[in-house]
Design a protein around this motif. Structure first.
Motif, PDB file in Angstrom:
ATOM      1  N   HIS A 177       0.852  -1.185   0.000  1.00 52.77           N
ATOM      2  CA  HIS A 177       0.000   0.000   0.000  1.00 52.77           C
ATOM      3  C   HIS A 177       0.886   1.232   0.000  1.00 52.77           C
ATOM      4  CE1 HIS A 177      -3.677  -2.227   0.829  1.00 52.77           C
ATOM      5  NE2 HIS A 177      -2.999  -2.911   1.734  1.00 52.77           N
ATOM      6  N   LYS A 178       0.299   2.350  -0.414  1.00 52.33           N
ATOM      7  CA  LYS A 178       1.024   3.612  -0.374  1.00 52.33           C
ATOM      8  C   LYS A 178       0.085   4.663   0.200  1.00 52.33           C
ATOM      9  CE  LYS A 178       4.037   6.549  -3.073  1.00 52.33           C
ATOM     10  NZ  LYS A 178       4.698   6.743  -4.346  1.00 52.33           N
ATOM     11  N   LYS A 179       0.558   5.351   1.247  1.00 52.92           N
ATOM     12  CA  LYS A 179      -0.253   6.378   1.881  1.00 52.92           C
ATOM     13  C   LYS A 179       0.655   7.557   2.225  1.00 52.92           C
ATOM     14  CE  LYS A 179      -3.491   6.961   5.690  1.00 52.92           C
ATOM     15  NZ  LYS A 179      -4.102   6.299   6.833  1.00 52.92           N
ATOM     16  N   LYS A 180       0.320   8.729   1.712  1.00 52.00           N
ATOM     17  CA  LYS A 180       1.099   9.955   1.946  1.00 52.00           C
ATOM     18  C   LYS A 180       2.559   9.770   1.574  1.00 52.00           C
ATOM     19  CE  LYS A 180      -1.912  11.717   5.527  1.00 52.00           C
ATOM     20  NZ  LYS A 180      -2.024  12.152   6.919  1.00 52.00           N
ATOM     21  N   GLY A 181       2.832   9.072   0.481  1.00 50.98           N
ATOM     22  CA  GLY A 181       4.184   8.889  -0.009  1.00 50.98           C
ATOM     23  C   GLY A 181       4.968   7.793   0.686  1.00 50.98           C
ATOM     24  N   ILE A 182       4.367   7.108   1.645  1.00 49.62           N
ATOM     25  CA  ILE A 182       5.047   6.039   2.369  1.00 49.62           C
ATOM     26  C   ILE A 182       4.492   4.703   1.900  1.00 49.62           C
ATOM     27  CG2 ILE A 182       5.461   5.017   4.641  1.00 49.62           C
ATOM     28  CD1 ILE A 182       5.119   7.843   5.805  1.00 49.62           C
ATOM     29  N   VAL A 183       5.386   3.818   1.491  1.00 45.57           N
ATOM     30  CA  VAL A 183       4.986   2.483   1.039  1.00 45.57           C
ATOM     31  C   VAL A 183       5.088   1.536   2.230  1.00 45.57           C
ATOM     32  CG1 VAL A 183       5.508   0.592  -0.541  1.00 45.57           C
ATOM     33  CG2 VAL A 183       5.824   2.956  -1.289  1.00 45.57           C
ATOM     34  N   TYR A 184       4.035   0.762   2.457  1.00 45.08           N
ATOM     35  CA  TYR A 184       4.037  -0.206   3.548  1.00 45.08           C
ATOM     36  C   TYR A 184       3.323  -1.478   3.108  1.00 45.08           C
ATOM     37  CZ  TYR A 184      -0.771   1.305   4.432  1.00 45.08           C
ATOM     38  OH  TYR A 184      -2.090   1.592   4.297  1.00 45.08           O
ATOM     39  N   ASP A 185       3.523  -2.551   3.850  1.00 44.70           N
ATOM     40  CA  ASP A 185       2.928  -3.846   3.541  1.00 44.70           C
ATOM     41  C   ASP A 185       1.929  -4.237   4.615  1.00 44.70           C
ATOM     42  OD1 ASP A 185       4.585  -4.022   1.386  1.00 44.70           O
ATOM     43  OD2 ASP A 185       5.930  -5.487   2.251  1.00 44.70           O
ATOM     44  N   ASP A 186       0.881  -4.920   4.186  1.00 42.66           N
ATOM     45  CA  ASP A 186      -0.045  -5.572   5.106  1.00 42.66           C
ATOM     46  C   ASP A 186       0.295  -7.047   5.127  1.00 42.66           C
ATOM     47  OD1 ASP A 186      -1.512  -3.363   5.818  1.00 42.66           O
ATOM     48  OD2 ASP A 186      -3.098  -3.702   4.358  1.00 42.66           O
ATOM     49  N   LEU A 187       0.543  -7.597   6.299  1.00 44.59           N
ATOM     50  CA  LEU A 187       0.788  -9.027   6.436  1.00 44.59           C
ATOM     51  C   LEU A 187      -0.529  -9.686   6.830  1.00 44.59           C
ATOM     52  CD1 LEU A 187       4.157  -8.993   8.379  1.00 44.59           C
ATOM     53  CD2 LEU A 187       3.799  -9.365   5.954  1.00 44.59           C
ATOM     54  N   VAL A 188      -1.102 -10.433   5.919  1.00 41.56           N
ATOM     55  CA  VAL A 188      -2.379 -11.095   6.158  1.00 41.56           C
ATOM     56  C   VAL A 188      -2.106 -12.436   6.830  1.00 41.56           C
ATOM     57  CG1 VAL A 188      -4.495 -11.928   5.067  1.00 41.56           C
ATOM     58  CG2 VAL A 188      -3.314  -9.933   4.130  1.00 41.56           C
ATOM     59  N   ILE A 189      -2.780 -12.697   7.941  1.00 42.25           N
ATOM     60  CA  ILE A 189      -2.519 -13.913   8.711  1.00 42.25           C
ATOM     61  C   ILE A 189      -2.787 -15.154   7.886  1.00 42.25           C
ATOM     62  CG2 ILE A 189      -3.283 -15.247  10.718  1.00 42.25           C
ATOM     63  CD1 ILE A 189      -3.623 -12.578  12.165  1.00 42.25           C
ATOM     64  N   LYS A 190      -3.850 -15.150   7.103  1.00 48.92           N
ATOM     65  CA  LYS A 190      -4.165 -16.318   6.274  1.00 48.92           C
ATOM     66  C   LYS A 190      -3.029 -16.622   5.307  1.00 48.92           C
ATOM     67  CE  LYS A 190      -7.780 -18.343   3.479  1.00 48.92           C
ATOM     68  NZ  LYS A 190      -8.110 -19.487   4.279  1.00 48.92           N
ATOM     69  N   GLU A 191      -2.406 -15.585   4.734  1.00 49.93           N
ATOM     70  CA  GLU A 191      -1.284 -15.797   3.816  1.00 49.93           C
ATOM     71  C   GLU A 191      -0.066 -16.352   4.546  1.00 49.93           C
ATOM     72  OE1 GLU A 191      -0.572 -12.174   1.727  1.00 49.93           O
ATOM     73  OE2 GLU A 191      -2.523 -12.207   0.737  1.00 49.93           O
ATOM     74  N   LEU A 192       0.169 -15.904   5.779  1.00 51.35           N
ATOM     75  CA  LEU A 192       1.275 -16.456   6.563  1.00 51.35           C
ATOM     76  C   LEU A 192       1.056 -17.940   6.833  1.00 51.35           C
ATOM     77  CD1 LEU A 192       1.823 -13.618   9.198  1.00 51.35           C
ATOM     78  CD2 LEU A 192       3.151 -14.067   7.137  1.00 51.35           C
TER      79      LEU A 192
END
Length: 134
Positions: A3-18
């Motif tokens: 995701h990208k919010k206000k110029g900052i890129v971050y990741d969501d770690l989804v528990i199901k994917e883990l």
């Protein structure tokens, strides 16, 4: 998921994917007869390995997930149960999902070319300032 919010890129770690990365399709699947991971608990370690450039920007990172074999995410809680106006101690097992995040990496690794460019630029500025002062 990036995701990208206000110029900052971050990741969501989804528990199901883990869990899928570990080969666990569901916490409700049975093993050893009637036992389930939802009832017994599960402890995971997520390693985040990153590397920064010499300006401090992250340019590469990766995730790895492993299951902790020796631990389960459960604890016992002593509670009071009321019977006929008396409080009797009881034990309730609470289980769940425990996720331990470990961040590792290298910060500020400097390559030879940027280092030499900085040294030559510094020497050039010193030479120019000497000419201006003289």
């Amino acid at each position: 998921v990036k995701h990208k919010k206000k110029g900052i890129v971050y990741d969501d770690l989804v528990i199901k994917e883990l869990l899928v990365m570990l080969g666990i399709p569901s916490l409700d699947d049975t093993y050893n007869g009637n036992d389930t991971l939802r009832r017994d608990g599960l402890a995971l370690t997520v390693d985040i390995n990153y590397e920064h450039d010499w300006l401090g920007r992250t340019y590469e990172y990766s995730y790895s997930v492993r299951r902790q074999k020796t631990r389960r995410a459960s604890k016992f809680t002593v509670v009071g149960a009321r019977r006929a106006n008396a409080t009797l101690p009881g034990v309730v097992k609470r289980s769940g999902l425990q996720i331990e995040l470990r961040c590792m990496g290298e910060a500020g690794r400097v390559g030879f070319r940027p280092f030499m460019l900085a040294v030559v630029s510094s020497l050039a500025l010193v030479a120019i300032s000497n000419k201006v002062v003289d």
